[in-house]
Write an enzyme that holds these catalytic residues in place. Structure first.
Site, PDB file in Angstrom:
ATOM      1  N   GLU A 165       0.900  -1.258   0.045  1.00  0.00           N
ATOM      2  CA  GLU A 165      -0.022  -0.067  -0.022  1.00  0.00           C
ATOM      3  C   GLU A 165       0.882   1.285  -0.072  1.00  0.00           C
ATOM      4  OE1 GLU A 165      -2.565  -0.454   3.352  1.00  0.00           O
ATOM      5  OE2 GLU A 165      -3.452  -2.217   2.487  1.00  0.00           O
ATOM      6  N   ASN A 207       1.930  -5.160  -3.031  1.00  0.00           N
ATOM      7  CA  ASN A 207       0.717  -5.467  -2.761  1.00  0.00           C
ATOM      8  C   ASN A 207       0.049  -4.223  -2.682  1.00  0.00           C
ATOM      9  OD1 ASN A 207      -1.266  -7.779  -2.456  1.00  0.00           O
ATOM     10  ND2 ASN A 207      -1.362  -6.815  -0.209  1.00  0.00           N
ATOM     11  N   HIS A 244     -10.608  -5.679  -2.527  1.00  0.00           N
ATOM     12  CA  HIS A 244     -11.564  -5.398  -1.571  1.00  0.00           C
ATOM     13  C   HIS A 244     -12.640  -4.597  -2.373  1.00  0.00           C
ATOM     14  CE1 HIS A 244      -9.272  -6.888   1.781  1.00  0.00           C
ATOM     15  NE2 HIS A 244      -8.186  -6.048   1.421  1.00  0.00           N
ATOM     16  N   GLU A 273      -6.487 -10.360  -1.362  1.00  0.00           N
ATOM     17  CA  GLU A 273      -7.272 -10.248  -0.189  1.00  0.00           C
ATOM     18  C   GLU A 273      -8.633 -10.125  -0.520  1.00  0.00           C
ATOM     19  OE1 GLU A 273      -5.844  -6.828   2.045  1.00  0.00           O
ATOM     20  OE2 GLU A 273      -3.637  -7.567   1.761  1.00  0.00           O
ATOM     21  N   ASP A 275     -12.551  -9.791  -1.068  1.00  0.00           N
ATOM     22  CA  ASP A 275     -13.991  -9.635  -0.570  1.00  0.00           C
ATOM     23  C   ASP A 275     -14.803  -8.849  -1.220  1.00  0.00           C
ATOM     24  OD1 ASP A 275     -13.000  -7.374   0.563  1.00  0.00           O
ATOM     25  OD2 ASP A 275     -12.527  -8.407   2.620  1.00  0.00           O
TER      26      ASP A 275
HETATM   27  O1  G3I Z   1      -5.942  -8.086  18.809  1.00  0.00           O
HETATM   28  C1  G3I Z   1      -6.466  -6.851  19.491  1.00  0.00           C
HETATM   29  C2  G3I Z   1      -7.378  -7.242  20.221  1.00  0.00           C
HETATM   30  O2  G3I Z   1      -6.585  -7.912  21.487  1.00  0.00           O
HETATM   31  C3  G3I Z   1      -8.081  -5.898  20.709  1.00  0.00           C
HETATM   32  O3  G3I Z   1      -8.922  -6.133  22.061  1.00  0.00           O
HETATM   33  C4  G3I Z   1      -8.930  -5.352  19.658  1.00  0.00           C
HETATM   34  C5  G3I Z   1      -9.287  -3.951  20.131  1.00  0.00           C
HETATM   35  O4  G3I Z   1      -9.658  -3.001  19.070  1.00  0.00           O
HETATM   36  O5  G3I Z   1      -7.866  -4.934  18.473  1.00  0.00           O
HETATM   37  C6  G3I Z   1      -7.424  -6.359  18.100  1.00  0.00           C
HETATM   38  O6  G3I Z   1      -6.406  -6.045  17.129  1.00  0.00           O
HETATM   39  C7  G3I Z   1      -7.021  -6.065  15.942  1.00  0.00           C
HETATM   40  C8  G3I Z   1      -6.490  -6.762  14.876  1.00  0.00           C
HETATM   41  O7  G3I Z   1      -7.211  -6.382  13.510  1.00  0.00           O
HETATM   42  C9  G3I Z   1      -6.868  -8.163  15.186  1.00  0.00           C
HETATM   43  O8  G3I Z   1      -8.427  -8.237  15.077  1.00  0.00           O
HETATM   44  C10 G3I Z   1      -6.629  -4.445  15.487  1.00  0.00           C
HETATM   45  O9  G3I Z   1      -7.249  -3.382  16.175  1.00  0.00           O
HETATM   46  C11 G3I Z   1      -7.240  -4.095  14.122  1.00  0.00           C
HETATM   47  O10 G3I Z   1      -6.626  -2.687  13.781  1.00  0.00           O
HETATM   48  C12 G3I Z   1      -6.618  -5.139  13.341  1.00  0.00           C
HETATM   49  O11 G3I Z   1      -7.211  -4.984  11.998  1.00  0.00           O
HETATM   50  C13 G3I Z   1      -6.716  -5.387  10.730  1.00  0.00           C
HETATM   51  C14 G3I Z   1      -6.350  -4.566   9.678  1.00  0.00           C
HETATM   52  O12 G3I Z   1      -5.739  -4.937   8.856  1.00  0.00           O
HETATM   53  C15 G3I Z   1      -5.283  -3.483  10.408  1.00  0.00           C
HETATM   54  O13 G3I Z   1      -4.547  -2.621   9.356  1.00  0.00           O
HETATM   55  C16 G3I Z   1      -7.578  -6.520  10.047  1.00  0.00           C
HETATM   56  O14 G3I Z   1      -7.751  -7.487  11.316  1.00  0.00           O
HETATM   57  C17 G3I Z   1      -6.850  -7.166   9.005  1.00  0.00           C
HETATM   58  O15 G3I Z   1      -7.995  -7.720   8.279  1.00  0.00           O
HETATM   59  C18 G3I Z   1      -6.636  -5.915   8.077  1.00  0.00           C
HETATM   60  O16 G3I Z   1      -6.037  -6.420   7.005  1.00  0.00           O
HETATM   61  C19 G3I Z   1      -5.573  -5.505   5.991  1.00  0.00           C
HETATM   62  C20 G3I Z   1      -4.422  -6.044   5.325  1.00  0.00           C
HETATM   63  O17 G3I Z   1      -3.571  -6.340   6.101  1.00  0.00           O
HETATM   64  C21 G3I Z   1      -3.848  -5.102   4.324  1.00  0.00           C
HETATM   65  N1  G3I Z   1      -4.972  -4.516   3.240  1.00  0.00           N
HETATM   66  C22 G3I Z   1      -6.235  -4.148   3.954  1.00  0.00           C
HETATM   67  C23 G3I Z   1      -6.691  -5.053   4.889  1.00  0.00           C
HETATM   68  C24 G3I Z   1      -8.065  -4.745   5.478  1.00  0.00           C
HETATM   69  O18 G3I Z   1      -7.713  -3.447   6.108  1.00  0.00           O
END
Ligand code: G3I
Length: 470
Positions: A165, A207, A244, A273, A275
């Site tokens: 990105e 990516n 996405h 990725e 969806d």
């Molecule tokens: O694990 C913690 C948890 O302990 C806590 O209680 C909670 C509170 O908000 O947060 C949890 O972590 C989160 C994590 O996902 C796991 O669920 C983070 O806040 C959250 O920011 C994180 O989001 C991820 C995101 O990337 C971050 O940028 C998404 O799961 C993940 O699907 C997403 O993936 C990205 C790709 O890497 C790049 N392309 C876009 C894609 C979607 O945003």
């Protein structure tokens, strides 16, 4: 321009009831061979064309047996959703932690899946210590991070998203402003050169998202970068299209053009990725067919298993509902991967070479076993009428089969009385190739003129190996 689609609409539908009757009678004598049967899982169906079908896996869900049952059954590639990112793997500078990443990695390999690495250099999900760095110190930290993570997984990761990105959304076509970008415009190529040295076996990918529509400025900016890298020898092997799709960034049918144009630069492409807001079965099939149409499309990864696992769960964008049931989109993807085999195969028509414009022809309308086929001007005679059967044969005259007389390059392709052997079974692919089930080699015209012989040859995507059923 390439001819990727293999239109079959001109074929008349066979009389299914009659065909089933024949099959039932035959089954009483001998079990029918399964060679051309449709596969029943996404991974196995994708593997028919040498591709993978993967999912993002979250380590925290690996204790959920509904989740792991679906993930293990359906997918043959895994991307860690968050566990291989910078904040997870290097929470303190110089102190690497692979506990969660290894949990995903080990689950994947213990279940026979390949692993995509995601991601080494990114403006987001940086640990605090990295976010607070700049200039030369940040540049060095990025290099150290790439080296540290890739050393841990050296030789074990098929594709790495080296940089994620790096371009701005919107019409600017500019690089995204970030602490990494502010270390100098060359940060991306430095990341790729570092990665190549750290693990020469891994395919190195760039990516991004909102780069699927060929007309968008971000797509063009990414294209210019990849072209420049290829011209200057910066080691890049693949481009990941996150895909996405939603109302703000909808699927556009020019995605196939985008994939083709990047592949033409000499890189592999992958859908990394996927969806789709609302999970339209049609859009899912279109995306799947776009990948299948591009030889260098390595595979498709969906960004999660069930809707409830999605980072955008409210958009219900995935292939399984929250209870783990297959959605309509699942069936449409599976059918697309199986080459549309849910429909009965069509009745006969000509098979025309994309490069020559000439037809697959039995010389002199011979009916003798062992007559090698040739190219000839299309005239629609009975010696140019080929009928696909449920068993994967291509029949002429009703009882003679397209038959490979060997399994190596240059083996003659002839007519022979149909007998059910794998050398008489063919996979008609959406990219226009016709592949022998026994040999894995392509139906190939050894020339383009009238009389050019038809043979088997290693698939190389030439126009003499692409065919249209009319
Ligand atoms: O694990 C913690 C948890 O302990 C806590 O209680 C909670 C509170 O908000 O947060 C949890 O972590 C989160 C994590 O996902 C796991 O669920 C983070 O806040 C959250 O920011 C994180 O989001 C991820 C995101 O990337 C971050 O940028 C998404 O799961 C993940 O699907 C997403 O993936 C990205 C790709 O890497 C790049 N392309 C876009 C894609 C979607 O945003």
């Amino acid at each position: 321009m390439r001819t990727n689609a293999m239109p079959r609409s001109g074929f008349r539908r066979r009389a299914l009831a009659g065909a089933l009757g024949v099959l039932t009678a035959a089954a009483a004598l001998v079990a029918p061979p399964p060679a051309a049967a449709a596969e029943s899982t996404l991974g196995a169906a994708a593997a028919q064309s040498g591709r993978y079908f993967g999912t993002a896996i979250a380590s925290g869900r690996l204790n959920d047996s509904v989740y792991t049952t679906i993930a293990n059954r359906e997918f043959n590639s895994v991307t860690a959703e968050n566990e291989m990112k910078i904040d997870a793997t290097e929470p303190q500078r110089g102190q690497f932690n692979f506990t969660a990443a290894d949990r995903v990695y080990n689950w994947a390999v213990q279940n026979g899946k390949e692993v995509r690495g995601h991601t080494l250099a990114w403006h987001s999900q940086q640990p605090d210590w990295m976010r607070n760095l700049s200039g030369g110190a940040l540049r060095q930290a990025m290099i150290d991070h790439i080296n540290g993570v890739m050393a841990h997984y050296r030789g074990k990761i098929v594709q790495w998203d080296v940089v994620n990105e790096a371009f701005e959304d919107g019409n600017s076509g500019a690089r995204r402003d970030s602490n990494l970008q502010r270390t100098g415009n060359d940060w991306i190529e430095v990341a790729f050169r570092t990665a190549r040295a750290a693990d020469p076996a891994a395919k190195l990918c760039y990516n991004d998202y909102n780069v699927e529509n060929w007309n968008w400025a971000k797509t063009q900016a990414m294209y210019a970068m990849v072209r420049d890298f290829k011209q200057r020898g910066v080691p890049i092997d693949c481009v990941g299209f996150q895909s996405h799709f939603n109302s703000g960034s909808p699927y556009n049918s020019n995605f196939r053009t985008t994939l083709q144009n990047f592949a033409a630069l000499g890189v592999d492409v992958a859908i990394t990725e996927l969806d789709i807001q609302g999970a339209s079965p049609t859009t899912y099939a279109n995306v799947t067919n776009d990948c299948l149409a591009v030889e260098r499309c390595l595979g498709i990864t969906v960004w999660g298993v069930r809707d409830s696992d999605s980072w955008r769960s409210e958009q219900t964008p995935l292939l399984f509902d929250g209870n783990g049931n297959k959605k309509a989109a699942y069936t449409s993807v599976l059918n697309a991967l199986n080459g549309g085999t849910s429909e009965p195969p069509p009745e006969g028509g000509t098979i025309q070479g994309a490069g020559s414009g000439r037809c697959l022809d039995v010389p002199n309308a011979s009916t003798s076993d062992g007559t090698q086929l040739q190219l000839w001007d299309c005239h629609g005679g009975t010696n140019q009428q080929w009928e696909p059967t449920d068993a994967g044969e291509l029949r002429v005259y009703g009882n003679k089969c397209l038959d490979a007389a060997g399994t190596g390059n240059g083996a003659s392709v002839q007519i022979y009385s149909c007998w059910g052997g794998d050398n008489q079974k063919w996979r008609v692919n959406s990219d226009g190739t016709i592949v022998g089930v026994q040999s894995g080699l392509c139906l190939d015209a050894a020339g383009s003129a009238n009389g050019s012989p038809i043979q088997l040859y290693s698939c190389w995507n030439g126009s003499n190996q692409r065919w249209t059923l009319t």
